[in-house]
Write a protein that holds these residues in place. Structure first.
Motif, PDB file in Angstrom:
ATOM      1  N   UNK B  30     -23.595 -19.109  19.633  1.00  0.00           N
ATOM      2  CA  UNK B  30     -22.532 -20.121  19.556  1.00  0.00           C
ATOM      3  C   UNK B  30     -23.137 -21.492  19.272  1.00  0.00           C
ATOM      4  N   UNK B  31     -24.231 -21.816  20.002  1.00  0.00           N
ATOM      5  CA  UNK B  31     -24.876 -23.126  19.799  1.00  0.00           C
ATOM      6  C   UNK B  31     -25.413 -23.272  18.375  1.00  0.00           C
ATOM      7  N   UNK B  32     -25.934 -22.162  17.800  1.00  0.00           N
ATOM      8  CA  UNK B  32     -26.532 -22.263  16.467  1.00  0.00           C
ATOM      9  C   UNK B  32     -25.468 -22.549  15.395  1.00  0.00           C
ATOM     10  N   UNK B  33     -24.189 -22.251  15.702  1.00  0.00           N
ATOM     11  CA  UNK B  33     -23.104 -22.516  14.749  1.00  0.00           C
ATOM     12  C   UNK B  33     -22.240 -23.710  15.174  1.00  0.00           C
ATOM     13  N   UNK B  34     -22.643 -24.359  16.270  1.00  0.00           N
ATOM     14  CA  UNK B  34     -21.794 -25.455  16.783  1.00  0.00           C
ATOM     15  C   UNK B  34     -21.954 -26.704  15.916  1.00  0.00           C
ATOM     16  N   UNK B  35     -20.826 -27.236  15.450  1.00  0.00           N
ATOM     17  CA  UNK B  35     -20.868 -28.500  14.703  1.00  0.00           C
ATOM     18  C   UNK B  35     -20.812 -29.655  15.681  1.00  0.00           C
ATOM     19  N   UNK B  36     -19.821 -29.636  16.546  1.00  0.00           N
ATOM     20  CA  UNK B  36     -19.654 -30.669  17.562  1.00  0.00           C
ATOM     21  C   UNK B  36     -19.203 -29.988  18.838  1.00  0.00           C
ATOM     22  N   UNK B  37     -19.890 -30.276  19.928  1.00  0.00           N
ATOM     23  CA  UNK B  37     -19.559 -29.606  21.188  1.00  0.00           C
ATOM     24  C   UNK B  37     -19.699 -30.606  22.338  1.00  0.00           C
ATOM     25  N   UNK B  38     -18.741 -31.538  22.435  1.00  0.00           N
ATOM     26  CA  UNK B  38     -18.866 -32.556  23.489  1.00  0.00           C
ATOM     27  C   UNK B  38     -18.488 -31.986  24.865  1.00  0.00           C
ATOM     28  N   UNK B  39     -19.036 -32.589  25.896  1.00  0.00           N
ATOM     29  CA  UNK B  39     -18.631 -32.276  27.265  1.00  0.00           C
ATOM     30  C   UNK B  39     -17.188 -32.695  27.441  1.00  0.00           C
ATOM     31  N   UNK B  50     -25.176 -25.072   9.235  1.00  0.00           N
ATOM     32  CA  UNK B  50     -26.301 -25.787   8.618  1.00  0.00           C
ATOM     33  C   UNK B  50     -27.663 -25.331   9.150  1.00  0.00           C
ATOM     34  N   UNK B  51     -27.709 -24.918  10.434  1.00  0.00           N
ATOM     35  CA  UNK B  51     -28.996 -24.473  10.984  1.00  0.00           C
ATOM     36  C   UNK B  51     -29.491 -23.244  10.224  1.00  0.00           C
TER      37      UNK B  51
END
Lengths: 303, 265
Positions: B30-39, B50-51
């Motif tokens: 999930x993190x490797x595809x995350x564009x924006x993941x704010x708290x 992009x990664x």
């Protein structure tokens, strides 16, 4: 004809084989002992000012600074605490897992321990990262806790990451080592016939728990002592997980040595070498003691 | 009857274990595809690949992955080959206790202590900051492991097979090729995989001997994490997980034998 030829050839073959054996043994000492001795000699020379960019002749200033610094002893104590606690937690876990396993062995060619091999594929660097992403103040668990209304800010989440007691390091290292110990203990319990001995104890009136604690566990721990000793040292000297998950103070020894070694101020390098040597000395003595403890043959074989 | 009662328990334990392993992998994915993941969002608000696009490109992560693969493969081949050739001498050495300690020392000492000690000699030899230096430093560790593992090969049964072959007229070389090699094959595969992983997992020696000039997946992961790019750090982590998982899946026989081999030391 052939047999007489063989007999005539044998001494020459034996001599050649002996020569090759000595050469191979020399290669082992040269390839492993050589670099270790060279490293130790260089670290001694650097730490006492006999070599290095800032060397000004024989001086024990770096050693005096390291030995007189409270941080050194805190670092060593913290490293052994984390190593011991990580090993203790994972040992306890492995013993509980094996105590709960059914007595029936897996069929030949199949291992019922297969899922335990999955965490073995995880590098320490990845384990450190996943610990941060799961257990950190802004990690997945903290986000779920917020969604459930248990916390309001990231700081409210009781994260073990970066804790001064090393809880995050202990949890992560224990999770990594647990599968190794389950597999190791399982193997040793088969070799030392611990199931059979436990069954004998139960026949004599012991409860399953008493049989496991008073017969199985002592035998397993005795048999595993050399491996556990090396594990303890490896966990005490670990680098990647303490680097990612540990607090800035106290740090574990590897992190402290790397900090002293990597600073722009080159005057701290002799201290890095002195600290590294101090640990190498302690670790070598511990390894020698652990490896001298041999597993006793199972009682059934001695009878 | 008791075994049948234990079966659902075993199945649920297996499921729980697999889930405990898959959950961190899923989070990394999930993190490797995350564009924006704010708290405090439980899931990313935007997704980006992009990664992985960077990985497919020639530079950055792709180059680090290829370098890691090259180093680990070289180390594994060299350590396993050399270990196989010299393991008999180690198993039959007179000073076995001293040799046993010597072979375990590289593991008992911290990799940082080892790297710090080796760095100056490597610097003088012109090997620091070079891939060859990293291969040599990791090779020492891997070779010690290979000897510990492969010495277990020289048990009474192997010796009896070799003596039997010699009695029937086999030359020493034929004994090695036709008798020893088939016996040793599973252990050699295991040794190759394990020494590959020693190199593949290593960070400290790459950092200290490579001096920042040799970039591998582990050093990339740490750099991405330091710079706060969790997407690339997660992608690096997933790449680091790939070869060990492939090895476990491909060699089913490795699993039961992984720790079943009797190390000679």
């Amino acid at each position: 004809m052939t047999s007489s030829n063989t007999e005539r050839r044998r001494p020459a073959c034996r001599r050649r084989a002996d020569g090759l054996g000595i050469a191979r043994l020399a290669a082992i000492w040269l390839l492993i002992g050589g670099p270790l001795l060279l490293s130790a000699a260089f670290m001694v020379a650097y730490s006492v000012g006999l070599t290095g960019l800032l060397a000004h002749g024989l001086s024990f200033a770096a050693w005096a600074k390291v030995l007189g610094d409270r941080v050194t002893w805190v670092t060593l104590g913290f490293s052994f605490w984390v190593g011991g606690a990580s090993l203790g937690v994972s040992m306890l876990g492995a013993l509980i897992v094996l105590a709960r396993r059914p007595a029936r062995a897996a069929p030949p060619g199949r291992s019922d321990l297969t899922p335990w091999f999955l965490p073995i594929a995880v590098p320490p660097m990845v384990a450190g990262l996943t610990a941060v992403l799961w257990l950190g103040n802004a990690g997945a668990l903290a986000r779920w806790a917020y969604a459930l209304g248990w916390i309001r800010r990231p700081a409210d989440f009781p994260s073990p990451i970066y804790s001064t007691g090393g809880l995050g390091i202990i949890v992560t290292q224990a999770a990594l080592v647990l599968p190794f110990l389950v597999v190791l203990f399982d193997r040793l319990s088969r070799v030392h016939r611990i199931r059979e001995l436990g069954e004998a104890a139960r026949t004599l009136g012991a409860s399953p728990l008493a049989a496991w604690i008073r017969v199985g566990v002592p035998l397993l721990l005795r048999a595993a002592t050399p491996t556990l000793g090396v594990y303890f040292l490896a966990l005490s000297g670990a680098f990647e997980i303490p680097l990612l998950v540990g607090a800035t103070y106290p740090t574990m020894l590897s992190v402290r040595v790397a900090q002293l070694f990597g600073q722009f101020d080159l005057s701290t390098r002799p201290q890095a070498y002195a600290l590294a040597l101090l640990y190498a000395l302690v670790a070598s003595v511990c390894a020698a003691v652990a490896l001298r403890v041999r597993a006793r043959p199972p009682r059934t074989e001695r009878v | 009857m008791r075994a049948e009662r234990a079966r659902p328990l075993r199945r649920s334990a297996t499921l729980a274990l697999t889930a405990a392993f898959l959950a961190p992998v899923a989070l990394l994915l999930v993190w490797s595809f995350a564009g924006r993941w704010p708290w405090p969002a439980p899931l990313p608000s935007r997704w980006r690949a992009s990664a992985w696009i960077d990985l497919a490109g020639t530079g950055g992560l792709g180059a680090a992955a290829l370098r890691s693969l090259g180093i680990a493969t070289t180390v594994a081949f060299a350590a396993t080959g050399l270990g196989f050739v010299t393991c008999r001498s180690a198993a039959e050495a007179r000073s076995r206790d001293v040799l046993r300690l010597l072979l375990h020392l590289p593991f008992a000492l911290s990799p940082v202590v080892l790297g710090v000690g080796l760095e100056y000699s490597f610097l003088r030899a012109g090997l620091a900051g070079r891939t060859a230096g990293v291969v040599l430093a990791q090779g020492m560790l891997a070779y010690a492991y290979a000897l510990i593992l492969l010495s277990g090969l020289w048990n009474a049964r192997t010796r009896a097979y070799l003596e039997g072959a010699a009695t029937l007229g086999a030359a020493p070389r034929q004994g090695w090729v036709l008798v020893l090699l088939p016996i040793a094959r599973p252990l050699l595969v295991l040794c190759f995989v394990q020494t590959f992983l020693i190199s593949w997992f290593d960070y400290a020696l790459v950092l200290l001997i490579g001096g920042g000039r040799v970039v591998t997946l582990t050093t990339s992961l740490y750099q991405f994490l330091l710079s706060g790019d969790l997407r690339l750090a997660a992608a690096s982590a997933l790449l680091l997980l790939l070869p060990p998982l492939v090895a476990l899946a491909a060699h089913r026989h490795l699993r039961p034998t992984a720790f079943a081999a009797d190390p000679g030391f």
